[in-house]
Design a protein around this motif. Structure first.
Motif, PDB file in Angstrom:
ATOM      1  N   ALA A 153       0.939  -1.387  -0.135  1.00 68.28           N
ATOM      2  CA  ALA A 153       0.030  -0.015   0.002  1.00 68.28           C
ATOM      3  C   ALA A 153       0.598   1.326  -0.057  1.00 68.28           C
ATOM      4  O   ALA A 153       0.423   2.225  -0.659  1.00 68.28           O
ATOM      5  N   TYR A 174       1.167   4.354  -2.745  1.00 71.08           N
ATOM      6  CA  TYR A 174       0.763   5.674  -2.210  1.00 71.08           C
ATOM      7  C   TYR A 174       1.954   6.456  -2.714  1.00 71.08           C
ATOM      8  O   TYR A 174       1.680   7.430  -3.444  1.00 71.08           O
ATOM      9  N   GLY A 184      -4.490   0.079  -1.604  1.00 68.84           N
ATOM     10  CA  GLY A 184      -3.358   1.179  -1.555  1.00 68.84           C
ATOM     11  C   GLY A 184      -3.546   2.202  -2.380  1.00 68.84           C
ATOM     12  O   GLY A 184      -3.479   3.453  -2.085  1.00 68.84           O
ATOM     13  N   ILE A 241      -6.814   4.263  -1.363  1.00 72.43           N
ATOM     14  CA  ILE A 241      -6.396   5.026  -0.382  1.00 72.43           C
ATOM     15  C   ILE A 241      -5.733   6.481  -0.672  1.00 72.43           C
ATOM     16  O   ILE A 241      -6.331   7.349  -0.578  1.00 72.43           O
ATOM     17  N   GLN A 267      -7.166  10.408  -0.783  1.00 74.16           N
ATOM     18  CA  GLN A 267      -6.440  11.404   0.089  1.00 74.16           C
ATOM     19  C   GLN A 267      -6.898  12.698  -0.084  1.00 74.16           C
ATOM     20  O   GLN A 267      -7.106  13.518   0.878  1.00 74.16           O
ATOM     21  N   LEU A 307     -12.061   7.299   1.516  1.00 77.61           N
ATOM     22  CA  LEU A 307     -10.708   7.056   2.408  1.00 77.61           C
ATOM     23  C   LEU A 307     -10.858   5.679   3.364  1.00 77.61           C
ATOM     24  O   LEU A 307      -9.995   4.885   3.426  1.00 77.61           O
ATOM     25  N   ALA A 309      -9.012   1.821   3.578  1.00 81.23           N
ATOM     26  CA  ALA A 309      -8.114   2.133   4.678  1.00 81.23           C
ATOM     27  C   ALA A 309      -8.593   1.017   5.801  1.00 81.23           C
ATOM     28  O   ALA A 309      -7.674   0.287   6.308  1.00 81.23           O
ATOM     29  N   LEU A 338      -8.052  -2.732   4.648  1.00 82.43           N
ATOM     30  CA  LEU A 338      -6.404  -2.634   4.874  1.00 82.43           C
ATOM     31  C   LEU A 338      -6.159  -2.880   6.451  1.00 82.43           C
ATOM     32  O   LEU A 338      -5.594  -4.212   6.670  1.00 82.43           O
TER      33      LEU A 338
END
Lengths: 307, 320
Positions: free
Chosen positions: B254, B258, B271, B274, B278, B288, B292, B295
């Motif tokens: 993830a 990112y 990942g 997310i 953001q 979001l 998350a 995960l």
């Protein structure tokens, strides 16, 4: 002691050579020609390009380039970037910030981690202990970048308690990034301290100390804590290296002008010299931190002696 | 003359009953009944595990996650890759319980289908790490000498390189064509040192135990000793570490997504979701929150499982 230390420093040499060779080979294999990229949209002038390549030793075979780099490191010359700045300038700019950030994170881990760990350990099986254990697992399970930008949003933007970015690298603005950076390691330190305390609480010498009538706090601080700290110190020492190199994500989120950001930028721009120089320094920090930890053992545990 | 013979049960003035020798069946003190189940580290561990709520909860969660990975269509009929901007940030409605993200994809469907990439990266990286680290660690610990010195230095080299950093550099090489296997490969290539160190330590400590000496004495070859006696005893700490690192590798994947070096957008991944959500944190936090949370719950179940197994395998921590 001296013999032990010098042997350890000798052992560092192959590790350092191996690490730099490895990272140099990886950067060397990066796609794209940084020299042609310098020309941007303009047509590439082959003569100029060849001259630049020669200047940066890029026309030499891989192993020659590596040896030239190594030679430079020994005389303190880290080379120059493609934009003409000496790499040492970048290093001098970003390292102080990251060292500050890493030490702030380390202090948070040390103080908060050991304190909470000890409290949980002496209350083994109670509500406080179970809550701390569970919370620490949750912190480990949430990726640092999620913690980072949620923290930035809540405390930096909505509540306005901290600056949302830390471009100026002051202690106040670095506090939030330091907490985020410390997060996962803090959870490990708490768990490690707790386990260690629980184990030592049932040791014979602790029972003796209690039996001869010492107060609870003296038993905990003198007889339990000192023995319990050895694994924690090991972890913290190894963690200093991780904090310095692993700050990439945190620095990226909080716009900290540190090693991680410089490294990430350099990787994206295929700036081989900068990447390898910074990584070499990081590895040196990591190795020395570990050596320091091993030497600290002897202070914490008088039974350990280095002949 | 005092009577020194074995006291009889019926003697006058005797406080306690002492069974006469001829009434007690003769029995060796250390005799082991063949009928009763033998106990081993694993049996004891399992017995204490099934009584632990942490193990049961994490076990059920992992089971659920595996079902989601294997049969995602059981949980949603929506297509996670069907996205239309007409649905951008639309509210939840029938069949789409969590609403839509900015690209107009069904958030729930993406959370369900995203499990595949994460669990695959976690599981295969762990497998790779255990194979590489296990072999190198076992060889180093068992043979010792210059082999150990050489392999230990190689471990040091890989250990000293910051993990995320090395992954970024390598993935930069294949930037435009990153697949799940690249991520697995790079995470395994730089993650094996921990398992190798643990295996090496465990092998060294079992190698010198009496039963291995005994085995050598009756003529077992070193290789047979390693496979038959040393490895089974070294495997417990490896299993614990591997379970915990499975979760850590999911987080690492993830993180790479990112940083823009993760899986391409054609693969549904938590990942990447997310990372792209953001910017929506203020207006649409649910875009979001759900990936998350999925995960975090997945990682948490593997870490909790590892933790429970560690406690069960550690006789010092086990409560009898």
């Amino acid at each position: 002691m001296l013999r032990y230390t010098s042997r350890r420093i000798l052992q560092m040499i192959p590790v350092l050579l191996g690490t730099t060779l490895l990272i140099y080979a990886m950067v060397f294999a990066m796609p794209g020609d940084p020299v042609t990229a310098l020309f941007g949209d303009k047509p590439v002038n082959e003569n100029v390009a060849d001259q630049i390549r020669a200047e940066y030793n890029l026309d030499e075979p891989f192993i020659v380039q590596y040896l030239l780099f190594l030679k430079g490191i020994f005389v303190g010359d880290f080379g120059i970037t493609f934009s003409g700045r000496p790499v040492i300038d970048i290093i001098a700019r970003v390292f102080p910030t990251t060292i500050k950030l890493a030490f702030m994170a380390l202090i948070i881990e040390m103080v908060l981690g050991v304190a909470v760990g000890v409290m949980a350990g002496i209350r083994k099986g109670k509500l406080f202990d179970s809550t701390v254990l569970m919370l620490s697992l949750v912190v480990i399970a949430i990726p640092t970048f999620v913690l980072g930008f949620v923290g930035q949003f809540v405390f930096g933007i909505e509540l306005g308690w901290f600056p949302a970015t830390a471009r100026d690298a002051s202690i106040g603005s670095l506090l939030m990034p330091a907490v985020v950076l410390a997060g996962v390691s803090l959870a490990y330190v708490i768990r490690l301290t707790r386990t260690s305390i629980v184990e030592n609480l049932s040791a014979d010498h602790v029972r003796t100390a209690k039996a001869k009538g010492l107060s609870g706090s003296r038993v905990t601080t003198v007889h339990v804590l000192r023995n319990s700290l050895i694994p924690v110190v090991t972890f913290l020492g190894a963690d200093l290296g991780t904090l310095m190199g692993g700050a990439i994500v945190t620095e990226y989120i909080f716009a900290v002008d540190g090693v991680g950001s410089a490294l990430y930028d350099a990787i994206l721009r295929s700036e081989g010299t900068t990447v390898v120089s910074i990584v070499t320094l990081l590895v040196v920090v990591y190795i020395f931190a570990n050596l320091l930890v091993d030497l600290l053992y002897a202070v914490l545990d008088p039974r350990i002696r280095y002949a | 003359m005092p009577d020194t013979s074995i006291p009889r049960a019926t003697r006058a003035g005797q406080q306690r009953y002492v069974a006469p020798l001829d009434e007690t069946p003769l029995q060796g003190v250390d005799a082991v009944s063949n009928e009763s189940d033998g106990s081993s580290l694993w049996k004891d561990a399992f017995r204490s595990l099934i009584r632990q709520p942490l193990f049961i909860i994490s076990g059920l969660l992992i089971l659920l996650i595996l079902v989601v990975v294997a049969f995602p269509w059981l949980f949603t009929s929506a297509d996670p890759t069907y996205c239309t901007l007409d649905n951008s940030l639309a509210e939840p409605r029938a069949g789409h319980p969590l609403g839509f993200n900015q690209q107009g994809c069904d958030i729930y469907a993406r959370v369900i289908y995203g499990a595949q990439a994460s669990v695959m990266v976690g599981a295969f990286t762990t497998l790779g790490v255990v194979i590489i680290g296990g072999i190198i660690g076992a060889v180093a610990g068992f043979y010792g000498g210059w082999i150990d010195a050489l392999l230990s230095r190689i471990m040091d080299i890989f250990f000293a390189l910051p993990f995320v950093l090395a992954a970024i550099v390598v993935l930069q090489l294949v930037r435009d064509s990153i697949t799940v296997w690249h991520i697995i490969g790079v995470l395994a290539a730089f993650g094996w040192t921990q398992i190798a160190r643990i295996t090496r330590g465990a092998v060294i400590s079992t190698k010198n135990s009496d039963f291995v000496t005994a085995s050598t004495a009756v003529g077992a070859s070193p290789l047979k000793n390693l496979v038959r006696h040393v490895l089974p005893n070294a495997i417990a700490p490896v299993i614990v570490t591997a379970t915990v690192s499975l979760g850590i590798y999911i987080v690492a994947e993830a993180t790479l997504s990112y940083l823009g070096l993760g899986l391409p957008s054609t693969i549904v991944s938590w990942g990447a979701d997310i990372a792209s959500a953001q910017t929506l944190i203020r207006t649409n936090p649910e875009a979001l929150f759900f990936p998350a949370a999925a995960l975090a719950v997945t990682v948490l179940s593997f870490i909790m499982m590892g933790d429970a197994v560690r406690d069960a395998l550690d006789p010092k921590a086990r409560t009898r």
